[in-house]
Scaffold this motif. Sequence first.
Motif, short mmCIF file in Angstrom:
data_model
loop_
_atom_site.label_atom_id
_atom_site.label_comp_id
_atom_site.label_asym_id
_atom_site.label_seq_id
_atom_site.Cartn_x
_atom_site.Cartn_y
_atom_site.Cartn_z
N LYS A 1 -2.90 7.01 -4.63
CA LYS A 1 -2.99 5.76 -3.89
C LYS A 1 -2.68 4.59 -4.82
O LYS A 1 -3.25 4.50 -5.90
CB LYS A 1 -4.38 5.59 -3.27
N ALA B 1 -2.30 0.34 -4.60
CA ALA B 1 -2.47 -0.87 -3.80
C ALA B 1 -2.18 -2.09 -4.67
O ALA B 1 -2.76 -2.23 -5.75
CB ALA B 1 -3.88 -0.95 -3.22
N THR C 1 -4.22 13.41 -4.11
CA THR C 1 -3.65 12.30 -3.36
C THR C 1 -3.53 11.09 -4.27
O THR C 1 -4.47 10.77 -4.99
CB THR C 1 -4.51 11.95 -2.13
N GLN D 1 0.85 -1.19 0.00
CA GLN D 1 0.00 0.00 0.00
C GLN D 1 0.89 1.24 0.00
O GLN D 1 1.80 1.36 0.82
CB GLN D 1 -0.91 0.01 1.23
N ASN E 1 0.61 5.57 -0.35
CA ASN E 1 -0.20 6.80 -0.43
C ASN E 1 0.74 8.01 -0.42
O ASN E 1 1.73 8.01 0.32
CB ASN E 1 -1.17 6.91 0.74
#
Length: 284
Positions: A138, A140, A136, A116, A118
């Motif tokens: 992200k 994963a 932002t 993960q 971020n």
Amino acid sequence: LRKIAVLPPRTKFKTITVIDKTYPSEEISRQYSQKLVTQLTQSRRFSVMDRDYMTEYLRERDLLLSADASVDEQMKIGQVLGVDYLLLVTITEFKAETHHQYNKTLDETVSAGRMQFNADFRIVVMATRQVKWSDTVKVALSQKDIAHYLKTNDDQGLIDQVLELATEKIVHTSLDNIYPLKVLKVAGKNAIYLNQGGKMTTSGDQYEVYTPGEKIIDPDTGLTIKIDGDRVATIEITRVQAKYSLAKVIKGKFEDIDDGAVVRKAVKQPEAKPYRQKTMTPAW
């Protein structure tokens, strides 16, 4: 070209362990910064500040990687470097969850895990200190995504994969709002030339083509807002060169596409699930 500087990304952690190997936050920041510089350079939309000169200068200003460094201090460095834009990035999470389990039946150790990542970022206009764009990112990765790296003990390869995906999201999102992809020339249905190539486009990707649009004034702020025109076609990238891309029309007419038209990546719509009639089972 406008000048941009990529400051060393800050981190909210001191170390990260990937496949049993520990990396300091400074090393992750260095690798991420290099990838951002590379992709921004390949976009051919900015004159990116020389990394070696940046390193030499920042060594004298031992404050950028500190969590206590203020935004004002970063702005001062941007002014000294003489840039038009400053890219500020903070990595808020980089979590690697990996575990190993011995399988007696197969007589081997099986690895599993997930990743993960971020990060918050913003592009600041140095002349006005206005935030041109912020968002932002992200990323994963599931067990399926990282299985190969776990099997081969390739910790650096896994880090590269995560940082590459995060870099693409930052650069593509920023450029889509500051310098969107545009049509260079329309030579035919299978010959739509676009003004970006390299790592900025990928064969098989689909884009929506819009008319040039217009500029309107926000009645509340007085700021100029550029809006897209009508959507006239959908195109698909067929070939990527270093400085441009070639695409073909898969929906619409190429005669409706003008030189200079704005092109934005098509958003894939989720597939509709087939409706199934529910049946009731009697209670007796």
